[in-house]
Design a protein around this motif. Structure first.
Motif, PDB file in Angstrom:
ATOM      1  N   ASN A  32      -4.547  11.676  11.881  1.00 59.13           N
ATOM      2  CA  ASN A  32      -3.504  12.165  10.982  1.00 59.13           C
ATOM      3  C   ASN A  32      -3.061  13.516  11.540  1.00 59.13           C
ATOM      4  O   ASN A  32      -3.897  14.324  11.953  1.00 59.13           O
ATOM      5  N   LEU A  33      -1.770  13.746  11.551  1.00 56.49           N
ATOM      6  CA  LEU A  33      -1.257  14.990  12.102  1.00 56.49           C
ATOM      7  C   LEU A  33      -0.437  15.723  11.061  1.00 56.49           C
ATOM      8  O   LEU A  33       0.219  15.110  10.210  1.00 56.49           O
ATOM      9  N   TYR A  34      -0.451  17.050  11.150  1.00 56.73           N
ATOM     10  CA  TYR A  34       0.166  17.895  10.127  1.00 56.73           C
ATOM     11  C   TYR A  34       0.904  19.067  10.776  1.00 56.73           C
ATOM     12  O   TYR A  34       0.445  19.607  11.786  1.00 56.73           O
ATOM     13  N   TRP A  35       1.982  19.459  10.148  1.00 51.01           N
ATOM     14  CA  TRP A  35       2.635  20.734  10.455  1.00 51.01           C
ATOM     15  C   TRP A  35       2.599  21.605   9.206  1.00 51.01           C
ATOM     16  O   TRP A  35       2.996  21.166   8.124  1.00 51.01           O
ATOM     17  N   TYR A  36       2.128  22.851   9.396  1.00 48.78           N
ATOM     18  CA  TYR A  36       2.097  23.834   8.329  1.00 48.78           C
ATOM     19  C   TYR A  36       2.897  25.060   8.748  1.00 48.78           C
ATOM     20  O   TYR A  36       3.021  25.360   9.928  1.00 48.78           O
ATOM     21  N   ARG A  37       3.363  25.789   7.744  1.00 52.03           N
ATOM     22  CA  ARG A  37       3.896  27.115   7.985  1.00 52.03           C
ATOM     23  C   ARG A  37       3.012  28.097   7.225  1.00 52.03           C
ATOM     24  O   ARG A  37       2.715  27.896   6.039  1.00 52.03           O
TER      25      ARG A  37
END
Lengths: 110, 115
Positions: A32-37
């Motif tokens: 599972n891959l994620y982008w956060y700020r």
């Protein structure tokens, strides 16, 4: 062992220019891959996540988009950057337990 | 929707002092709980986690956290801090909804340890 890479580490872009941030993971399959700020004093805000190739879920309406062209590659993009897109962007992967984070990209939009 | 609160935004301690950072969450179901740490210039990394079993969990570098279900809390503790513990600490909660996205972070606590 698994590793996660992000590049570039730092980016300065003018308003209205396009953006492409890349994240790749090694040593694992079908993560599972994620982008956060990450904003100072505001923690981590989840922007996008992906459970497989071509599968993208967006958490918040925004000027950004994400794509997953390969199993271990996750890309964050924008066609036209806004000043408010400045920030620290983190990619993460997970195999169902905890999430493991990349080194991040510091984006400054001028 | 679930939320995570870290009430201490900035904590300043002297070396050898004891530490307790608060974390409260709002969700009535099963949760997994995490503390992450971000040292200056380094990746965000896992400090400790709770999935089930003994509610007192021990992590790296002498940290521990206690899950108190009745208080919806997962406070982080260390009996004696060191200068090298200066970092930002994030509490995170994952609700078991079967979805990859259900990990919610607190706003973080900046810990400064004075030598």
């Amino acid at each position: 062992s698994q590793t996660i890479h992000q590049w570039p580490a730092t980016l300065v872009q003018p308003v209205g220019s396009p953006l492409s941030l890349e994240c790749t993971v090694e040593g694992t399959s079908n993560p599972n891959l994620y982008w956060y700020r990450q904003a100072a004093g505001r923690g981590l805000q989840l922007l996008f996540y992906s459970v497989g190739i071509g599968q993208i879920s967006s958490e918040v309406p925004q000027n950004l988009s994400a794509s997953r062209p390969q199993d271990r590659q996750f890309i964050l993009s924008s066609k036209k950057l806004l000043l408010s897109d400045s920030g620290f962007y983190l990619c993460a992967w997970s195999s169902g337990g905890e999430q493991f984070f990349g080194p991040g990209t510091r984006l400054t939009v001028l | 929707a679930q939320s995570v609160s870290q009430h201490n935004h900035h904590v300043i301690l002297s070396e050898a002092a004891s530490l307790e950072l608060g974390c409260n969450y709002s969700y009535g179901g099963t949760v997994n709980l995490f503390w992450y740490v971000q040292y200056p210039g380094q990746h965000l990394q896992l400090l400790l986690k709770y999935f089930s079993g003994d509610p007192l969990v021990k992590g790296i570098k002498g940290f521990e956290a206690e899950f108190i279900k009745s208080k919806f809390s997962f406070n982080l503790r260390k009996p004696s801090v060191q200068w090298s513990d200066t970092a930002e600490y994030f509490c995170a909660v994952r609700t078991w909804a079967g979805s990859a996205r259900q990990l919610t972070f607190g706003s973080g606590t900046q810990l400064t340890v004075l030598p």
